[in-house]
Enzyme design. Structure first.
Site, mmCIF file in Angstrom:
data_model
loop_
_atom_site.group_PDB
_atom_site.id
_atom_site.type_symbol
_atom_site.label_atom_id
_atom_site.label_comp_id
_atom_site.label_asym_id
_atom_site.label_seq_id
_atom_site.Cartn_x
_atom_site.Cartn_y
_atom_site.Cartn_z
ATOM 1 N N GLY A 212 -84.707 4.832 -8.317
ATOM 2 C CA GLY A 212 -86.171 4.849 -8.424
ATOM 3 C C GLY A 212 -86.546 5.592 -9.686
ATOM 4 N N ILE B 113 -86.715 8.911 -10.416
ATOM 5 C CA ILE B 113 -85.814 9.992 -10.848
ATOM 6 C C ILE B 113 -84.442 9.422 -11.192
ATOM 7 C CG2 ILE B 113 -84.685 12.160 -10.157
ATOM 8 C CD1 ILE B 113 -87.236 12.783 -8.480
ATOM 9 N N ARG C 129 -82.291 -0.648 -2.349
ATOM 10 C CA ARG C 129 -82.629 -1.724 -1.415
ATOM 11 C C ARG C 129 -82.675 -3.068 -2.147
ATOM 12 N NH1 ARG C 129 -87.285 1.028 1.981
ATOM 13 N NH2 ARG C 129 -87.343 2.064 -0.016
ATOM 14 N N VAL D 121 -79.677 15.995 -5.411
ATOM 15 C CA VAL D 121 -80.934 16.701 -5.706
ATOM 16 C C VAL D 121 -82.077 16.066 -4.912
ATOM 17 C CG1 VAL D 121 -80.243 17.348 -8.069
ATOM 18 C CG2 VAL D 121 -81.520 15.240 -7.682
ATOM 19 N N ARG E 293 -82.651 15.119 -0.819
ATOM 20 C CA ARG E 293 -82.942 15.925 0.361
ATOM 21 C C ARG E 293 -81.618 16.202 1.088
ATOM 22 N NH1 ARG E 293 -87.013 17.242 -1.612
ATOM 23 N NH2 ARG E 293 -89.132 17.030 -0.812
ATOM 24 N N GLU F 78 -81.687 23.526 5.269
ATOM 25 C CA GLU F 78 -82.229 24.426 4.264
ATOM 26 C C GLU F 78 -83.167 25.485 4.840
ATOM 27 O OE1 GLU F 78 -83.036 21.946 0.836
ATOM 28 O OE2 GLU F 78 -84.719 23.257 0.390
ATOM 29 N N HIS G 225 -82.626 24.766 -4.316
ATOM 30 C CA HIS G 225 -83.725 23.784 -4.359
ATOM 31 C C HIS G 225 -84.686 24.071 -5.535
ATOM 32 C CE1 HIS G 225 -86.188 20.755 -1.800
ATOM 33 N NE2 HIS G 225 -86.426 20.589 -3.088
ATOM 34 N N GLY H 8 -85.042 21.767 -8.202
ATOM 35 C CA GLY H 8 -85.181 20.519 -8.970
ATOM 36 C C GLY H 8 -86.428 20.473 -9.835
HETATM 37 C C1 DGY Z 1 -90.276 17.566 -4.234
HETATM 38 O O1 DGY Z 1 -91.292 17.494 -4.909
HETATM 39 O O2 DGY Z 1 -90.093 16.849 -3.258
HETATM 40 C C2 DGY Z 1 -89.258 18.543 -4.673
HETATM 41 O O3 DGY Z 1 -88.186 18.599 -3.812
HETATM 42 C C3 DGY Z 1 -89.889 19.886 -4.878
HETATM 43 O O4 DGY Z 1 -89.018 20.646 -5.656
#
Ligand code: DGY
Length: 326
Positions: A153, A155, A175, A234, A236, A265, A283, A285
């Protein structure tokens, strides 16, 4: 109107809400306790929440006036969106503004695990770097290696763009395949999960958390990976079965892992912290001053527009609510 902001934002960003509405802000450097959240929400029309808050039907039932939930973050698995929709509450998130920042961190993890950056730093600091030798701290090349991306996607695509600088061919699973034009640009080939897992030198996860992706990388999937390959996450934490990951690391059936997120977490699965071939980040990112400023600005844009009873720019459920997005 009244709104609750469950985490600290930069003051100039909050000031935009204050001029129009009465707000309660959690100023502490920690998430709001559940009880405090339930106590505070009762008379609020708006909620600007963090990814550490559980925004469920119980909370919404305590807030009969609630009409807008603006999430500070792109992932919204902590919000029961169908429950919000059935109560007529709009929900928004902050896509786009943290894409580059999270993609940058993904590359940092890839480089860190391949070149043993964290372990090397600890060795040097502790005075254990005594001499250069041909076999001291050997890592593995990144340039030219195959990068497997699960979830190409926004990212994932930016990660692939950065990987081009390292001349990494991309194998990806989604998908649906992306356009042929984007595949060409990224040097990316669509493949099934098994192929991505078994042929990649780095497997990087960029899916959102939902019932299909929960536990997507378990014992069977890890067993498909090469013993020289690294897992990067990175997205979930619950996308990966962490017990299975600890087992794979212990049995050395994979080479290591770079993680920014965890199944339970902030708790770590016992054993995970023992492995030197893992880089474990808390966490972060999207944790840059620039990205957090953009996230706060966008979350406030969404909140203010929603409280004005218009369609927020990043509404997640406006179509389901029967409100035209245009
Ligand atoms: C999000 O925006 O979902 C990120 O995990 C936050 O750092």
């Amino acid at each position: 109107m009244k709104a609750l902001v469950t985490g600290k934002l930069l003051e100039p960003i909050l000031a935009r809400v204050r001029v129009e509405h009465e707000i309660v802000v959690n100023e502490a450097e920690r998430p709001m306790e559940r009880e405090a959240l339930l106590d505070q929400i009762g008379d609020k029309e708006g909620l600007l929440c963090m990814i550490s808050d559980r925004i469920d039907a119980e909370l919404m039932d305590r807030a009969p006036r609630l009409r807008m939930i603006a999430n500070y973050g792109v992932g919204y698995d902590h919000i029961d969106v169908p429950a919000a929709t059935s109560r007529g509450i709009m929900v928004s998130n902050t896509p786009g503004v943290l894409t580059d920042t999270t993609a940058d961190l993904t590359l940092a993890l890839i480089l860190a695990v391949a070149r043993r950056v964290v372990e090397g730093d600890a060795t040097t600091r502790s005075g254990r770097f005594r001499q250069w030798t041909p076999f001291h701290f050997l890592g593995t090349d990144v340039t030219g290696k195959t990068l497997g991306i699960i979830g190409l996607g926004q990212i994932g695509t930016e990660v692939a763009r950065r990987a081009r600088a390292f001349r990494m061919p991309i194998l990806y699973h989604n998908r649906r395949p992306v356009s042929a034009e984007l595949e060409r640009e990224l040097n990316a080939t669509f493949a099934d999960m098994e192929t991505v897992l078994s042929q990649s030198d780095f497997v990087s996860l960029h899916v959102s958390l939902n019932e299909q992706s929960r536990g997507m990388i378990g014992r069977a999937e890890l067993a498909l990976m090469k013993p020289t390959a690294f897992l990067i996450n990175v997205s979930r934490g619950p996308v990966v079965d962490e017990l299975a990951l600890v087992e794979a690391l212990r049995n050395e059936t994979i080479a290591g892992a770079g993680l920014d997120v965890y199944e339970r977490e902030p708790a770590l699965t016992p054993g995970l912290a023992e492995f030197k071939n893992c880089c474990l980040l808390p966490h972060v990112g999207s944790a840059t001053i620039e990205a957090r400023t953009r996230m706060g600005t966008l979350a406030v844009d969404n909140l203010l527009v929603g409280l004005a009873d218009r369609i927020p720019p990043n509404c997640l459920n406006c179509t389901d609510l029967g409100r035209d997005k245009a």
